[in-house]
Motif scaffolding. Sequence first.
Motif, PDB file in Angstrom:
ATOM      1  N   ASP A 100       0.753  -1.298  -0.079  1.00  0.00           N
ATOM      2  CA  ASP A 100      -0.012   0.052   0.004  1.00  0.00           C
ATOM      3  C   ASP A 100       0.823   1.169   0.025  1.00  0.00           C
ATOM      4  O   ASP A 100       0.458   2.335  -0.496  1.00  0.00           O
ATOM      5  CB  ASP A 100      -0.797  -0.025   1.119  1.00  0.00           C
ATOM      6  CG  ASP A 100      -2.332  -0.491   0.961  1.00  0.00           C
ATOM      7  OD1 ASP A 100      -2.729  -1.196  -0.299  1.00  0.00           O
ATOM      8  OD2 ASP A 100      -3.313  -0.481   1.671  1.00  0.00           O
ATOM      9  N   LYS A 105      -0.749   7.670  -2.144  1.00  0.00           N
ATOM     10  CA  LYS A 105      -2.182   7.856  -2.172  1.00  0.00           C
ATOM     11  C   LYS A 105      -2.340   9.195  -3.325  1.00  0.00           C
ATOM     12  O   LYS A 105      -1.481  10.056  -3.751  1.00  0.00           O
ATOM     13  CB  LYS A 105      -2.359   8.776  -0.722  1.00  0.00           C
ATOM     14  CG  LYS A 105      -3.571   9.402  -0.500  1.00  0.00           C
ATOM     15  CD  LYS A 105      -3.766   9.767   0.915  1.00  0.00           C
ATOM     16  CE  LYS A 105      -5.365  10.288   1.248  1.00  0.00           C
ATOM     17  NZ  LYS A 105      -5.544  10.602   2.533  1.00  0.00           N
ATOM     18  N   GLY A 109      -3.457   3.388  -8.799  1.00  0.00           N
ATOM     19  CA  GLY A 109      -2.762   1.977  -8.455  1.00  0.00           C
ATOM     20  C   GLY A 109      -3.032   1.099  -9.623  1.00  0.00           C
ATOM     21  O   GLY A 109      -2.409   0.095  -9.969  1.00  0.00           O
ATOM     22  N   SER A 136      -8.050  -1.661   0.784  1.00  0.00           N
ATOM     23  CA  SER A 136      -6.789  -1.313   0.849  1.00  0.00           C
ATOM     24  C   SER A 136      -6.592  -0.663  -0.639  1.00  0.00           C
ATOM     25  O   SER A 136      -7.324  -0.651  -1.553  1.00  0.00           O
ATOM     26  CB  SER A 136      -5.679  -2.165   0.900  1.00  0.00           C
ATOM     27  OG  SER A 136      -5.607  -3.119  -0.100  1.00  0.00           O
ATOM     28  N   ARG A 137      -5.369   0.036  -0.707  1.00  0.00           N
ATOM     29  CA  ARG A 137      -5.036   0.726  -2.165  1.00  0.00           C
ATOM     30  C   ARG A 137      -4.892  -0.472  -3.128  1.00  0.00           C
ATOM     31  O   ARG A 137      -5.288  -0.207  -4.057  1.00  0.00           O
ATOM     32  CB  ARG A 137      -3.764   1.738  -2.204  1.00  0.00           C
ATOM     33  CG  ARG A 137      -4.236   2.915  -1.107  1.00  0.00           C
ATOM     34  CD  ARG A 137      -3.148   3.700  -1.067  1.00  0.00           C
ATOM     35  NE  ARG A 137      -3.175   4.684   0.077  1.00  0.00           N
ATOM     36  CZ  ARG A 137      -2.138   5.262   0.562  1.00  0.00           C
ATOM     37  NH1 ARG A 137      -0.880   5.029   0.261  1.00  0.00           N
ATOM     38  NH2 ARG A 137      -2.307   6.301   1.580  1.00  0.00           N
ATOM     39  N   ASP A 140      -8.124  -1.918  -4.096  1.00  0.00           N
ATOM     40  CA  ASP A 140      -8.615  -0.998  -4.915  1.00  0.00           C
ATOM     41  C   ASP A 140      -8.190  -1.080  -6.425  1.00  0.00           C
ATOM     42  O   ASP A 140      -8.986  -0.981  -7.423  1.00  0.00           O
ATOM     43  CB  ASP A 140      -8.611   0.305  -4.596  1.00  0.00           C
ATOM     44  CG  ASP A 140      -9.763   0.859  -3.506  1.00  0.00           C
ATOM     45  OD1 ASP A 140     -10.355   0.096  -3.012  1.00  0.00           O
ATOM     46  OD2 ASP A 140      -9.173   1.763  -2.580  1.00  0.00           O
TER      47      ASP A 140
END
Length: 257
Positions: A100, A105, A109, A136-137, A140
């Motif tokens: 992550d 951010k 991703g 989580s990223r 996603d």
Amino acid sequence: MERVSRLMDIIALHNLKGGVGKTATAVNLADQAARAGVPTLLWDLDAQAAATWCVGAAPGLARPPAKLFRRKSPIGRETVRTRQTYLDLLPADGSLRQLDDLIDKGKDGARLLDRLLQPFSENYGLVVLDCPPSFSRLADAVVRVATRVLCPLIPAPLSLNAWRQMVARFDRGRYGRDTLRPFLSMVDRRRGLHRRWSEAPPTSLRHCLRTGIPYSTDIEQMSVHRQPLAAFAPRATATEAYRRLWLELAGDIEIRP
């Protein structure tokens, strides 16, 4: 985004909860696809490395995931062969817990993951992703590149709550709810609720796959034999259930060898 799924199919196994049969399904679906003649890559994205263990491989990557995800080292070199023809593995690594942090951010991703997957389309017709049980990223990114996101659910009210959270997450992220496919897992037909859900799943389980996976000690034995079910229990009820689930999924997205 130009998705790699136009070149090959990507199946992700994802659930907020652990212990619902996610990894067993990822391993056995990948194995069934390979047995059907589809060149398949199983990517173990869970740092616990359960899928890696269950195909008899050793966890660990030769290069840090940071270099792989930042494309400073070819990720294709990390794949290993399994004992099953047409099935390769991209093993888990303990440092995957930091993935992550690699997906900054605000950055896309999914585009990063898509670029990592694209070279695999030259050798594989299917990639199966075993995801860690969390939002989580990374999760996603996975659900945005996947052709289908399979969500195993034990027949119980708490499963519906987890399912509603996943649907809400998909709606907020505009991932496309139609990619989600729930299915019943660890079904014990001695229990009334399990029987009722098997015969008529709750209406909130939109696009629920017809095939359910039974609760079975044979599935638990995968960690002992370190092989998919079909390798050591080809006639088991659970093996047949995974075969039917694969056939249903292959028909849903028209996967062919």
